[in-house]
Each structure stands twice: as C-alpha cells, then as structure tokens.
Motif scaffolding. Sequence first.
Motif, PDB file in Angstrom:
ATOM      1  N   ALA A 131       0.828  -1.218   0.000  1.00 40.52           N
ATOM      2  CA  ALA A 131       0.000   0.000   0.000  1.00 40.52           C
ATOM      3  C   ALA A 131       0.855   1.257   0.000  1.00 40.52           C
ATOM      4  O   ALA A 131       1.670   1.472   0.901  1.00 40.52           O
ATOM      5  N   THR A 132       0.638   2.125  -0.974  1.00 38.84           N
ATOM      6  CA  THR A 132       1.405   3.375  -1.043  1.00 38.84           C
ATOM      7  C   THR A 132       1.056   4.321   0.102  1.00 38.84           C
ATOM      8  O   THR A 132       1.829   5.233   0.404  1.00 38.84           O
ATOM      9  N   GLN A 133      -0.089   4.109   0.738  1.00 33.16           N
ATOM     10  CA  GLN A 133      -0.454   4.963   1.874  1.00 33.16           C
ATOM     11  C   GLN A 133       0.561   4.861   3.012  1.00 33.16           C
ATOM     12  O   GLN A 133       0.636   5.751   3.868  1.00 33.16           O
ATOM     13  N   ALA A 134       1.344   3.783   3.025  1.00 39.68           N
ATOM     14  CA  ALA A 134       2.344   3.617   4.079  1.00 39.68           C
ATOM     15  C   ALA A 134       3.621   4.415   3.809  1.00 39.68           C
ATOM     16  O   ALA A 134       4.412   4.632   4.733  1.00 39.68           O
ATOM     17  N   ILE A 135       3.825   4.830   2.579  1.00 40.74           N
ATOM     18  CA  ILE A 135       5.090   5.477   2.212  1.00 40.74           C
ATOM     19  C   ILE A 135       5.348   6.762   3.003  1.00 40.74           C
ATOM     20  O   ILE A 135       6.438   6.926   3.572  1.00 40.74           O
ATOM     21  N   PRO A 136       4.398   7.708   3.068  1.00 40.63           N
ATOM     22  CA  PRO A 136       4.679   8.918   3.855  1.00 40.63           C
ATOM     23  C   PRO A 136       4.918   8.643   5.331  1.00 40.63           C
ATOM     24  O   PRO A 136       5.694   9.355   5.983  1.00 40.63           O
ATOM     25  N   ILE A 137       4.291   7.616   5.873  1.00 45.30           N
ATOM     26  CA  ILE A 137       4.506   7.250   7.279  1.00 45.30           C
ATOM     27  C   ILE A 137       5.950   6.798   7.478  1.00 45.30           C
ATOM     28  O   ILE A 137       6.636   7.223   8.419  1.00 45.30           O
ATOM     29  N   LEU A 138       6.427   5.950   6.575  1.00 47.17           N
ATOM     30  CA  LEU A 138       7.794   5.444   6.672  1.00 47.17           C
ATOM     31  C   LEU A 138       8.816   6.552   6.441  1.00 47.17           C
ATOM     32  O   LEU A 138       9.850   6.620   7.118  1.00 47.17           O
ATOM     33  N   LYS A 139       8.528   7.434   5.508  1.00 50.16           N
ATOM     34  CA  LYS A 139       9.463   8.535   5.231  1.00 50.16           C
ATOM     35  C   LYS A 139       9.580   9.478   6.430  1.00 50.16           C
ATOM     36  O   LYS A 139      10.679   9.932   6.782  1.00 50.16           O
ATOM     37  N   ALA A 140       8.452   9.751   7.050  1.00 50.18           N
ATOM     38  CA  ALA A 140       8.479  10.618   8.226  1.00 50.18           C
ATOM     39  C   ALA A 140       9.268   9.953   9.356  1.00 50.18           C
ATOM     40  O   ALA A 140      10.036  10.622  10.071  1.00 50.18           O
ATOM     41  N   ALA A 141       9.101   8.658   9.507  1.00 48.19           N
ATOM     42  CA  ALA A 141       9.836   7.936  10.551  1.00 48.19           C
ATOM     43  C   ALA A 141      11.336   7.981  10.287  1.00 48.19           C
ATOM     44  O   ALA A 141      12.137   8.192  11.209  1.00 48.19           O
ATOM     45  N   ARG A 142      11.722   7.765   9.039  1.00 48.32           N
ATOM     46  CA  ARG A 142      13.148   7.808   8.693  1.00 48.32           C
ATOM     47  C   ARG A 142      13.720   9.207   8.931  1.00 48.32           C
ATOM     48  O   ARG A 142      14.837   9.365   9.438  1.00 48.32           O
ATOM     49  N   LYS A 143      12.935  10.215   8.607  1.00 49.58           N
ATOM     50  CA  LYS A 143      13.387  11.593   8.805  1.00 49.58           C
ATOM     51  C   LYS A 143      13.573  11.904  10.279  1.00 49.58           C
ATOM     52  O   LYS A 143      14.444  12.704  10.665  1.00 49.58           O
ATOM     53  N   SER A 144      12.791  11.234  11.123  1.00 47.94           N
ATOM     54  CA  SER A 144      12.890  11.461  12.574  1.00 47.94           C
ATOM     55  C   SER A 144      14.042  10.676  13.204  1.00 47.94           C
ATOM     56  O   SER A 144      14.286  10.792  14.400  1.00 47.94           O
ATOM     57  N   GLY A 145      14.718   9.854  12.389  1.00 49.69           N
ATOM     58  CA  GLY A 145      15.881   9.130  12.889  1.00 49.69           C
ATOM     59  C   GLY A 145      15.684   7.643  13.125  1.00 49.69           C
ATOM     60  O   GLY A 145      16.618   6.952  13.543  1.00 49.69           O
ATOM     61  N   ILE A 146      14.492   7.128  12.833  1.00 46.92           N
ATOM     62  CA  ILE A 146      14.252   5.691  13.004  1.00 46.92           C
ATOM     63  C   ILE A 146      14.864   4.939  11.826  1.00 46.92           C
ATOM     64  O   ILE A 146      14.655   5.304  10.659  1.00 46.92           O
ATOM     65  N   ASP A 147      15.622   3.897  12.125  1.00 44.22           N
ATOM     66  CA  ASP A 147      16.289   3.104  11.091  1.00 44.22           C
ATOM     67  C   ASP A 147      15.318   2.052  10.567  1.00 44.22           C
ATOM     68  O   ASP A 147      15.289   0.912  11.026  1.00 44.22           O
ATOM     69  N   ILE A 148      14.483   2.461   9.605  1.00 42.00           N
ATOM     70  CA  ILE A 148      13.480   1.551   9.055  1.00 42.00           C
ATOM     71  C   ILE A 148      13.471   1.666   7.544  1.00 42.00           C
ATOM     72  O   ILE A 148      13.594   2.767   6.994  1.00 42.00           O
ATOM     73  N   THR A 149      13.355   0.526   6.882  1.00 42.33           N
ATOM     74  CA  THR A 149      13.286   0.476   5.421  1.00 42.33           C
ATOM     75  C   THR A 149      12.141  -0.454   5.030  1.00 42.33           C
ATOM     76  O   THR A 149      11.516  -1.087   5.871  1.00 42.33           O
ATOM     77  N   ALA A 150      11.911  -0.528   3.729  1.00 35.70           N
ATOM     78  CA  ALA A 150      10.873  -1.413   3.210  1.00 35.70           C
ATOM     79  C   ALA A 150      11.348  -2.047   1.915  1.00 35.70           C
ATOM     80  O   ALA A 150      12.264  -1.552   1.261  1.00 35.70           O
TER      81      ALA A 150
END
Length: 539
Positions: free
Chosen positions: A272-291
């Motif tokens: 789901a592309t709806q998850a992309i902005p959530i993941l990008k915001a998390a990465r920007k906040s410093g969380i080490d998460i990828t997909a």
Amino acid sequence: MTVTSRPNAGPVTVLVSTRAVLTLPDDSLLLSPATISISPTTGKIVAIVPTVLPKTSFPPSATYINYGSKLLIPGLVDAHVHLNEPGRTEWEGFNTGTRAAASGGVTTVIDMPLNAIPPTTTLSGFKEKLAASQGQCWVDVGFYGGVIPGNADELLPLVEAGVRGFKGFLIESGVEEFPAISSNDIAIAMKTLNGTPTTLMFHAEMIPPISDSVGDAVQASEPPLAPHGALKSYQTFLESRPPSFETYAIDEILSLAHLAPGLHLHIVHLSATQAIPILKAARKSGIDITAETCFHYLGLAAEGVEDGDCRYKCCPPIREQLNQDGLWEELTAPDSCIRTVVSDHSPCTPELKLLPQHLQTIEAPHMHHSDSGVDMSADLKMTTAKASEAERKEMAKEVGDFFAAWGGISSVGLGLPILYTSAQKRMQAGSKTAPGIVDIVRLCCAATAKQVGLSHRKGALKVGMDADVCVFDDAEDWVLHSAGMHWKNRCSPWEGHRFAGRVKETWVRGRKVFEYGGRNGGFVGGMPVGEAITEKRVA
C-alpha cells in the motif's frame, strides 16, 4: 594491454562485454564496457578493466568468453524466498527452488523461517533446515530466523549461528506453527536484538480495532470472516485487506521503535502506497526503518485479475494500477523508503490454489517430491484417493474462492525480466521515473546484499567479491509457459506473460551453473554447487 601479472596466477576465466554494471570504489554503479577476470579456484573476481580486452591479452590457458553487447550484471540476491524444506517439500524444496533461482540469474536466496516444518524459530530448527539443504542448493542460500510468541531466548543464539535477520507476523501467517506476535512480543524482540548486527522484519498487516473485515483466519472462508461480496470476486478479496491493515501495523511498529534505537527495522512486501509517507516521516525522525516491495506488486494490477483466478492471491494483496504507479515513483525517489525489490516466492501445490477448470493449464513436472529423500507423491495420491464424496463436493464448492485458496505467488528467478519488462513499458508510455538497468542492479543486487549483511561478498561486480554473474540479453522477447517454470509446482500468475529480456547464463562463485538452451535442461554444471551461508553477520 596484456594482463599477465596477477600474483599467484592460477586458472582464470575472462568474461567480456561492451555493457556491464560495475561497482566503483565508492559503491556507486556504472554501466561500462568491461573485462572481468575471475578465479575458478577461489571463486572470486580478481581483476576488472573498464574496456573490452582481446583474448590475446591473456595467457593461452585462460578461458575467454566474449558476450558482445549482452549485459553482465551481479548475480541477483533475492532476499525473500520460501523454500519450505523440511516439512512441506510437496510445495517446494531446496533443489527445485534454487534451480529456479539459478535459471533467472539469482545467485543468492535468503530463505524465510516459514513454511518449513519445523520453522526456523529455534536453534534446533535451524540445524534441521541446514541438514536438509546439504548437497541440494544450486545457488548460495542464507537464512532468516523467526519471531513468534515465547521464543525470545532463541534469538541471540540464532544470531550467533548466522541467520541474516528475523521475521514476525502482526497477523496470522496461515500456518499454525508460526503464530502472530503481539505488541508485547515485538517489544521483547526489539529489546533482545537491539545493538546486534541484524534486521528485525515484519509482515505488516494488522486488523484495525474497528474492522469487521476478515479476522485473523485468512486462509479459509469461515466465520468470523465478513467479506462483503462474492468470495470468487477479486474485488471482494481486495476490499477485505485494505491499505489500513498495512498502515495500522506500521504505526504499531513505529510506536515501539524507541525501544531499539540500535536495530535496523524492515517492512517486508510493502503493497500500500499509503504507508510510504509514514515510513518517510519515521526515517526523517531518525528511526532506522526500510521497506521492500515485490515484483508482483510492480508488474500486476488488480484490474487484470479475473474472478476465481486464485493464482493472484497473496497477502498483502495486489492492488490497483494507481497504487502500482505510486510504488514505481517511490523506487527512484532520492529519499525512497523502498530500498529493495524481492520475489516473496511463496509456492504451494496447485490444488491449494483452487483454480477453476478453465484455468488449470498446469503441466505436472517430471519429478518426485523427494527433496528431503522422502517421496511425497504416494502420500499425495493416497490423500486424494481417501477423499470422501462429501469432501470432494466441499472442494468443488470452494473452487475459485479467494478466501479459501492459499495465498502466495511463485516467481523466484523471474524477477529480472519482470522488472526490466515493466520498466520498459513504463518508459515507452512516457514515464520519467522508470528505473534503468543500473537502478535494477541497485534494488535487486547491491541493496538486497546489504539488507542481509552480505555486501562484503555479494551483489557487486568488484574485485574481491564472489564471482556471481548474471548474463542478461535485454533484446530477447519471450513468453513464459508452464514448461518454462523451474520451481516445483508450475502454477503462477505470470504464465502467458510476454517478457523483454532473458537470462542467458548464471555463474555462482566462478562456476557456470545455468546456460539457457544448454545441456541438462540448462543446468550445465550437472550438480548443485551452492552453499549454505552461516557466517555470523557483522554489519
């Protein structure tokens, strides 16, 4: 220029082409002419010259192969494959699954902790899987461990034993030996693995509290499922697994990420592309998460799925064309959260796909289900023979039922032509974001190797790396028929699709294991040469 001064020179094989995707010292990628010298003795790349050198530049004893303009790229690293052995070898096995990988230029696969029995959730289970793999692998195989309720004490021993990462489900997996994990289980796993060189991965679907949609029992259309429509309609199934399942699960994972600031988190098979902005915001906040996303999400769309054609069933589901367009755009975004593309090869027997008669075009492979040395074919015949009339009627009632069919798509070894063909179509349609061959190498070779801690030896054409090479003819046009499928059960939604580009050869650590049109059905090596990767991960 003559290449004669290699120290401790032994036998050498030289591969040359006017087009190769090379990895530079800074790990950037370059499409360039190349002469690649490999040692059959060590299985390593010993020299690369960014031009085409003639045969006369090498000793007469050298094996010299000029591929003209065919592409030389690193062997693909498919970081998401279900080989199902031991325990479910009627579905797949090390031998057939890795043969299929080799036929498509994949030189390393990473085996998921399910659907084998036992699953790789304990050290003893891992040892059983390693024993089953011996002498069967045509390509190199790494392994993931699993996170299930109550196995936290097994995680660090599995790290020490060499697993490449861990996977857990936030929704029921469909097999009873691999149950879903709660938020408490996630928190324990994060705390246990924090600071270790591994990756904690998640099947990120979770039922929102207000949902009346499908419940956890996703493999059978029984209560408490509440689909709103015909069970044979793909639209009904698609609506039963909405994007909110993925976003809710990712929100849950991110809410716990502060517990493990020193741990890489990863979302498998993002749909789901709806998850992309959530993941990008998390990465920007410093969380080490990828997909990662999958070849089927990039090459198939819901609009093309015929009702009752359960070959297309997977979870999360294949979504609409507009959603697919968003995934493609994210692949080439400079700050993309989708770092890799994988197959999620998740096969089963054709019977479990509950296909209507007009879709049953499968040609049974000429082999016994005996990858573990146990012939399963007699058991399967016995099961069929014992089925009562009532059971047969029940099976007939379920034919074409997306809720009762097994969810999973077979595609290991098809990823390169799928991705290349789909990208070419998008480019021809005027897309400015379609990835080229260099991007494909980044997504399917370099980044997947890094994801599993193997970038020191896999995923790059670079001196000192394993000599894993894929020879790809991007000019060849072909159609996939069931006879051309090398996995065990020739059942896939890709049957009948036309592809641009075919893998012509696959080399694993300096040895040619596959040649299209070659002897022994193309498996010219004659016997498996792959190894189980059990080195402890350090990065």
